[in-house]
Design a protein around this motif. Structure first.
Motif, short mmCIF file in Angstrom:
data_model
loop_
_atom_site.label_atom_id
_atom_site.label_comp_id
_atom_site.label_asym_id
_atom_site.label_seq_id
_atom_site.Cartn_x
_atom_site.Cartn_y
_atom_site.Cartn_z
N LEU A 135 -0.09 3.11 0.70
CA LEU A 135 -0.82 2.51 1.81
C LEU A 135 -2.25 2.18 1.41
CD1 LEU A 135 -0.95 1.79 4.85
CD2 LEU A 135 -1.62 4.17 5.28
N ILE A 136 -2.92 3.10 0.70
CA ILE A 136 -4.30 2.85 0.26
C ILE A 136 -4.34 1.76 -0.79
CG2 ILE A 136 -6.27 3.91 -0.92
CD1 ILE A 136 -5.52 6.54 0.38
N MET A 140 -6.28 -1.89 -0.54
CA MET A 140 -7.28 -2.34 -1.51
C MET A 140 -6.92 -3.71 -2.07
SD MET A 140 -8.27 1.16 -3.58
CE MET A 140 -9.55 0.28 -4.47
N LYS A 141 -5.64 -3.94 -2.38
CA LYS A 141 -5.22 -5.25 -2.86
C LYS A 141 -5.43 -6.32 -1.79
CE LYS A 141 -1.73 -3.56 -6.11
NZ LYS A 141 -0.28 -3.54 -6.46
N LEU A 142 -5.08 -5.97 -0.56
CA LEU A 142 -5.27 -6.92 0.53
C LEU A 142 -6.74 -7.20 0.77
CD1 LEU A 142 -3.85 -8.58 2.73
CD2 LEU A 142 -4.01 -6.58 4.24
N GLU A 154 -4.61 -8.87 9.01
CA GLU A 154 -3.73 -7.92 8.36
C GLU A 154 -4.51 -6.78 7.71
OE1 GLU A 154 -0.10 -6.29 7.02
OE2 GLU A 154 -0.61 -7.77 8.55
N LEU A 155 -5.67 -7.09 7.16
CA LEU A 155 -6.52 -6.07 6.56
C LEU A 155 -6.99 -5.07 7.60
CD1 LEU A 155 -8.18 -4.86 4.23
CD2 LEU A 155 -9.95 -6.53 4.74
N GLU A 156 -7.36 -5.56 8.78
CA GLU A 156 -7.81 -4.66 9.84
C GLU A 156 -6.67 -3.76 10.31
OE1 GLU A 156 -10.03 -4.94 14.20
OE2 GLU A 156 -9.54 -6.75 13.07
N ARG A 157 -5.45 -4.29 10.38
CA ARG A 157 -4.30 -3.49 10.79
C ARG A 157 -4.02 -2.39 9.77
NH1 ARG A 157 0.95 -2.89 10.03
NH2 ARG A 157 0.93 -4.37 8.30
N LYS A 158 -4.07 -2.75 8.48
CA LYS A 158 -3.85 -1.76 7.44
C LYS A 158 -4.93 -0.67 7.48
CE LYS A 158 -0.35 -3.27 4.80
NZ LYS A 158 0.78 -2.44 4.31
N ARG A 162 -4.34 3.31 7.98
CA ARG A 162 -4.80 4.26 6.98
C ARG A 162 -5.70 5.33 7.60
NH1 ARG A 162 -10.03 5.12 5.52
NH2 ARG A 162 -10.33 2.87 5.61
N LYS A 163 -6.60 4.93 8.46
CA LYS A 163 -7.49 5.89 9.11
C LYS A 163 -6.70 6.88 9.98
CE LYS A 163 -11.74 3.16 9.30
NZ LYS A 163 -12.77 2.56 10.19
N LYS A 164 -5.70 6.36 10.68
CA LYS A 164 -4.92 7.21 11.57
C LYS A 164 -4.14 8.26 10.79
CE LYS A 164 -1.39 6.87 15.20
NZ LYS A 164 -0.52 5.92 15.95
N VAL A 165 -3.49 7.85 9.72
CA VAL A 165 -2.69 8.78 8.92
C VAL A 165 -3.59 9.81 8.24
CG1 VAL A 165 -1.18 8.96 6.90
CG2 VAL A 165 -0.84 7.11 8.56
#
Length: 641
Positions: A135-136, A140-142, A154-158, A162-165
């Motif tokens: 996920l991280i 970073m690639k995105l 899409e970057l904001e969704r990722k 990530r923050k939630k997990v």
């Protein structure tokens, strides 16, 4: 007024309640976490634990129950008597939830000793289910491609996912850490392996987003959404500072945030122990300097822009200008043999080292030549570190396994400066009794400063603190050779005021004394006696030239050859002039006013006085207001002799 204050208090409380509805990671606070009373001092952590319990309720009710019990324990420790507003209702409701979760287990006995193992097992499953590492990496690639593709949604969704997990994983680790404190260290070590402990600590560190006080938050995972990063000059500057293969590898114990790759400043931080916040600020500072200089040189284009050599050299020249001047003055060879032979990477290393040093110098910045001395030795140590395969701590900054530039380099120098300042009697002490910034800085103007060694030789008299019993610097001879500090100050004051005050006072006293003993009459006898001012003047100039030689004692090794030659010629000239003028005056008195010797003497004196007046008029327009009438009267009196 009372009604207005009441309305204002109600408005503030409503605003605080509104702020509490949003969690630390931008998620709405709902469920049990939304009912935490504000009267609990550490309610933010309780909210995080309960929010994680709500999050994993459907996946594992047992783990959710353990988290709720831990939240209850936290609330009980913060307010054991339930005196805060809403605390009793919150505890009662939370206990009811815990009982409901226990009822769902259908009467199965609960083994409290297995709670830590259960949390650890769930941690592994939750981490594998959400594929944290992938996920991280995907984020970073995105992030790197989103700058050019514009796929910021899409970057904001990722980023949210990530923050939630990671927020949930951090809560699980914090609860495990708190619960292990209640058992013996041996049992805790058996329950949690070192490898698993490192994984949980690393995941917890990944949730620490940088506070956005920097213009370019490079250590933040969402830094590329910042518009400034889109500028090609900024991207080129960031790329220029990246780690390259010619540098020694960083040790495994040194960690770099996942948001960015390692760079030159990480190497310097590892080697010299610079403070983390200082490194962050100077990293952004240097990027701005490079980007601004590149914008002056020319615009960049392309997907991988590169900083021009000219921009790097301009930043290098401005940053190290004082160090280069210091080396030329001593004279001393800089740490590099030739500026033209320096590569762009080496120049950036020296620039980063200088600004990191400057960032932690604090009040020592007021000793610029002292900073040059420190930089000179740090750069030499850096050269030795670069020759190794793995970066090692610098000898001057490490002690007992701890590497700290601030403690080992800056603090000893600051400590003696502060001690001297404390000895100045709140500014009422004479300047000759204590050292100020100028005195410390002057010490680094000569090769004597290298007696301090590197690392600091704290036994050197330079680092000796003033005693309250004596007069500060009395007896300290390490600054000015054989002459003590107080004597030097006294002579220096007399010397600086000699030609501007003492020569004037002595000649005025002699002239007025001659006029007074002649009853104020301005006749031939008085004029003859006033001509004795000529020998007095040249003798005083001879004494001044002699003081020049005495006051420069100890500075000949650091002074320019032209200055030494000028002082020697002045001494020789006024020695000959004082002998010649005194001889002419005595001979003129013996031969009388009609003799050729007297005329030569008057001509020499008149020519010298006239030349000085002309030079004064040309160099200072205010000298035009000289009373020419008095000068004409004096010339006429001489002609009438």
């Amino acid at each position: 007024m009372a009604r207005a204050e009441a309305n204002w208090e109600r408005l503030v409380r409503a605003a605080l309640r509104g702020e509490r509805l949003v969690g630390a990671y931008g998620q709405p606070v709902t469920g049990i976490a939304g009912n935490v009373p504000s009267s609990l001092g550490n309610n933010v952590h309780i909210e995080e634990v309960l929010r994680a319990a709500d999050e994993i309720q459907d996946e594992d009710p047992t783990v959710a129950r353990i988290l709720c019990e831990h939240a209850y324990t936290l609330a009980q420790s913060l307010d054991p008597n339930s005196e805060g507003r809403g605390v009793l209702q919150f505890k009662t409701g939370l206990m009811s939830v815990i009982r409901q979760k226990l009822a769902k287990r259908e009467g199965v006995a609960i083994d409290r000793s297995q709670d830590i193992a259960k949390l650890q097992e769930f941690y592994k499953l939750y981490r594998e289910k959400h594929k944290v590492d992938e996920l991280i990496e995907d984020e970073m690639k995105l992030r790197e491609s989103a700058v050019f593709s514009g796929n910021l949604g899409e970057l904001e969704r990722k980023t949210r996912k990530r923050k939630k997990v990671l927020a949930t994983l951090k809560v699980l680790w914090s609860v495990i850490e708190d619960m292990t404190k209640e058992i013996s260290p041996e049992d805790a070590k058996n329950l949690i392996s070192e490898e698993m402990k490192k994984v949980m600590q690393k995941d917890a560190a990944r949730t620490e987003d940088v506070v956005p006080y920097n213009i370019i938050p490079l250590d933040s995972l969402n830094s590329t959404t910042n518009a400034i990063v889109n500028f090609p000059e900024v991207r080129a500057a960031i790329s220029t500072l990246q780690y390259h293969r010619d540098l020694p590898r960083l040790p495994g114990t040194f960690s770099v945030p996942d948001a960015r790759n390692s760079d030159i400043l990480d190497l310097l931080q590892c080697a010299f122990g610079f403070q983390e916040d200082n490194v962050k600020n100077q990293r952004e500072h240097i990027i701005h300097l490079l980007a601004n200089e590149q914008s002056r040189v020319g615009k960049l284009s392309g997907n991988e822009p590169k900083i021009d050599e000219g921009a790097v050299h301009a930043v290098f020249s401005k940053a190290l200008d004082n160090y280069i001047k210091w080396c030329n003055y001593l004279p001393l060879r800089p740490v590099w043999d030739n500026t033209d032979s320096l590569t762009k990477e080496k120049k950036l290393l020296y620039v980063c080292l200088y600004y990191l040093m400057w960032g932690e110098a604090a009040n020592v910045r007021f000793i610029p030549e002292g900073l040059c001395y420190i930089f000179h030795h740090l750069a030499r140590e850096l050269g030795e570190i670069l020759r190794k395969q793995i970066a090692e701590p610098a000898e001057s900054c490490s002690s007992g396994g701890v590497v700290s530039f601030l403690d080992k380099v800056i603090y000893p120098l600051y400590e003696i400066i502060a001690a001297e300042a404390a000895n100045n009697k709140n500014g009422r002490a004479p300047h000759s009794e204590w050292r100020n910034y100028d005195d410390f800085n002057e010490f680094f103007w000569s090769h004597k400063c290298f007696n301090l060694g590197w690392p600091w030789k704290l036994s050197d008299p330079f680092f000796s603190k003033p005693s309250r019993k004596d007069k500060g610097l009395l007896g300290r001879n390490h600054h000015y050779g054989k002459t003590s500090f107080v004597e030097h100050r006294t002579f220096l004051h007399l010397y600086h005021s000699f030609h501007r005050l003492w020569m004037f006072l002595i000649m005025m006293f002699q002239g007025l004394t001659i006029i007074a003993f002649n009853d104020g009459s301005f006749d031939r006898k008085t004029i003859l006696q006033l001509l004795s001012l000529g020998p007095t003047y040249v003798v005083m100039k001879f004494i001044e030239s002699l003081l020049d030689i005495l006051m420069m004692y100890g500075a000949y090794s650091t002074s320019r050859r032209s200055a030494i030659t000028r002082v020697a010629w002045r001494f020789c000239w006024f020695t000959v002039a004082s002998v010649a003028i005194c001889y002419l005056y005595i001979k003129a008195l013996q031969d009388g006013t009609k003799s050729a010797t007297f005329k030569i003497y008057v001509f020499v004196i008149s020519a010298y006085v006239g030349a000085k007046i002309i030079i004064s008029v040309l160099t200072s327009p205010t000298m035009v207001a000289i009373p020419l009438e008095a000068l004409n009267a004096f010339t006429a009196a001489i002609q009438g002799l």
